[in-house]
Scaffold this active site. Structure first.
Site, PDB file in Angstrom:
ATOM      1  N   GLY A  37       0.983  -1.218  -0.014  1.00 19.39           N
ATOM      2  CA  GLY A  37       0.088  -0.075  -0.051  1.00 19.39           C
ATOM      3  C   GLY A  37       0.907   1.211  -0.057  1.00 19.39           C
ATOM      4  N   VAL A  58      -1.876  -7.186  10.160  1.00 21.41           N
ATOM      5  CA  VAL A  58      -2.882  -7.857  10.653  1.00 21.41           C
ATOM      6  C   VAL A  58      -2.776  -9.204  10.942  1.00 21.41           C
ATOM      7  CG1 VAL A  58      -4.939  -6.335   9.639  1.00 21.41           C
ATOM      8  CG2 VAL A  58      -3.978  -8.304   8.409  1.00 21.41           C
ATOM      9  N   LYS A 106     -15.873 -11.655  16.353  1.00 17.84           N
ATOM     10  CA  LYS A 106     -16.719 -12.287  17.380  1.00 17.84           C
ATOM     11  C   LYS A 106     -16.560 -11.399  18.895  1.00 17.84           C
ATOM     12  CE  LYS A 106     -16.516 -16.765  19.828  1.00 17.84           C
ATOM     13  NZ  LYS A 106     -15.758 -16.523  20.968  1.00 17.84           N
ATOM     14  N   TYR A 146      -1.263 -17.583  -3.453  1.00 19.25           N
ATOM     15  CA  TYR A 146      -2.609 -16.495  -3.458  1.00 19.25           C
ATOM     16  C   TYR A 146      -3.798 -17.229  -3.448  1.00 19.25           C
ATOM     17  CZ  TYR A 146      -5.246 -12.197  -4.858  1.00 19.25           C
ATOM     18  OH  TYR A 146      -6.146 -11.396  -4.578  1.00 19.25           O
ATOM     19  N   TYR A 160     -16.463 -19.898  11.259  1.00 17.38           N
ATOM     20  CA  TYR A 160     -16.492 -18.732  12.217  1.00 17.38           C
ATOM     21  C   TYR A 160     -18.133 -18.472  12.009  1.00 17.38           C
ATOM     22  CZ  TYR A 160     -12.395 -17.718  14.712  1.00 17.38           C
ATOM     23  OH  TYR A 160     -11.397 -17.825  15.486  1.00 17.38           O
ATOM     24  N   THR A 176     -10.525  -5.834 -11.539  1.00 16.97           N
ATOM     25  CA  THR A 176     -10.880  -4.436 -11.146  1.00 16.97           C
ATOM     26  C   THR A 176      -9.812  -3.226 -11.627  1.00 16.97           C
ATOM     27  OG1 THR A 176     -12.404  -5.222  -9.510  1.00 16.97           O
ATOM     28  CG2 THR A 176     -11.982  -2.754  -9.415  1.00 16.97           C
TER      29      THR A 176
END
Length: 326
Positions: A37, A58, A106, A146, A160, A176
């Site tokens: 990014g 993350v 959650k 990927y 989940y 896109t």
């Protein structure tokens, strides 16, 4: 004011999602480790009181204090050049990153939308690809890092949802394009644009008969937003079903830019899909969504964006340091 966490927020698609949620009146927490990014994509949002940026990976534990209404997980390398350079990081963000964010959803009782892609279909044997198609993917090929990261992402998200009753959504994004794409990231639209604007011949891999279906960024963001707000929990294709061959697309770019470059052909990379076209029947029926921007209109907008870049930016090659990301 509702609060949304957007991961991969400094990337092409993530930054446009930040814009949309700011426009819709949300408090936006933008998270990105900036491996692929770029802060320039969201720097225009920094002065806003309802926007904050967190420089974070993350794949490590994610903590957000206070309430959280929505999570959009868009953190992942998205171009072949990137995920072939950082395969382990690509797998980690799709697995550990998704696990961490599902745990956060959650804990916060938040709705989470995860960004899968058409790569879950691999090199498809069914055309066009509907959500019921399971795909034709090589888990050990170079693109497997990927493809399988996205397939695992979908599996753990549904686990989940079923086991912990987490409120989940899954979008399968097809090719896109739009402003803020990196010129040299290996994806078709910026690659052709960059070559044309620099006066270089356009590189087509294979014989150019392989197909892609290109969706303009505004249409993609609208589809994602509608899916997040819907009650539908199974995967949904969001993309433009208007298919074209890579050779035809290269010829369109040459005509648009008014240049006289040739098309040169190079060997097709291993496991590169030969066909890519979404069946968007579910998006039409469930979301009332379909693309509004034609390829001719969208490509003209993107051309104007790339044409506005400085000569230095047009000539700049990717020199990202991935050495620490083992």
């Amino acid at each position: 004011m509702k609060k949304v966490l957007i991961t991969g927020a400094a990337g092409f698609l993530g930054s446009h999602l930040c814009d949309r949620f700011i426009k819709e009146g949300y408090y936006v927490i933008a998270m990105d480790n900036l491996i692929t990014g770029d802060l320039k994509n969201i720097e225009h949002l920094f002065p806003l009181e309802q926007f904050e940026f967190q420089h974070h990976d993350v794949s490590k534990f994610v903590h957000i204090p206070g309430k959280l209404d929505y999570i959009l997980h868009f953190a992942s390398p998205a171009s072949p050049i990137d995920y072939l350079k950082i395969p382990i990081e690509t797998l980690k963000v799709g697995s550990l990153g998704t696990l961490n964010l599902l745990g956060l959803a959650k804990e916060k009782n938040a709705r989470i939308l995860v960004a899968s892609t058409s790569e879950v279909y691999g090199d498809p044997l069914v055309h066009p690809q509907s959500e019921e198609y399971y795909g034709n993917v090589s888990p050990i090929g170079p693109r497997g890092v990927y493809d399988e990261a996205k397939r695992f992402m979908e599996s753990i998200t549904m686990a989940y949802h079923r086991f912990h009753n987490v409120d989940t959504r899954i979008v399968r994004i097809f090719n896109t394009y739009g402003s803020r794409m990196r010129l040299n990231d290996g994806r078709v639209v910026p690659a052709f644009m960059g070559q044309a604007l620099r006066g270089e011949d356009l590189t087509v891999f294979g014989d150019g008969s392989q197909t892609r279906s290109f969706c303009y960024i505004d249409d993609q963001v609208e589809g994602i937003y509608r899916l997040l707000k819907s009650d539908y929990t199974d995967p949904v294709n969001i993309g433009n079903p208007h298919e074209t061959t890579i050779k035809e697309f290269a010829e369109e770019i040459i005509k648009l830019t008014g240049t006289d470059q040739k098309i040169i052909y190079k060997p097709l990379p291993k496991d590169d899909p030969l066909q890519r076209q979404p069946d968007i029947s579910k998006a039409k029926e469930i979301l009332g969504w379909q693309p509004q921007v034609s390829r001719a209109e969208g490509i003209k907008k993107v051309y104007e964006y790339f044409k506005s870049l400085s000569p230095e930016e047009l000539q700049k090659k990717e020199h990202r340091d991935f050495s620490a990301n083992k």
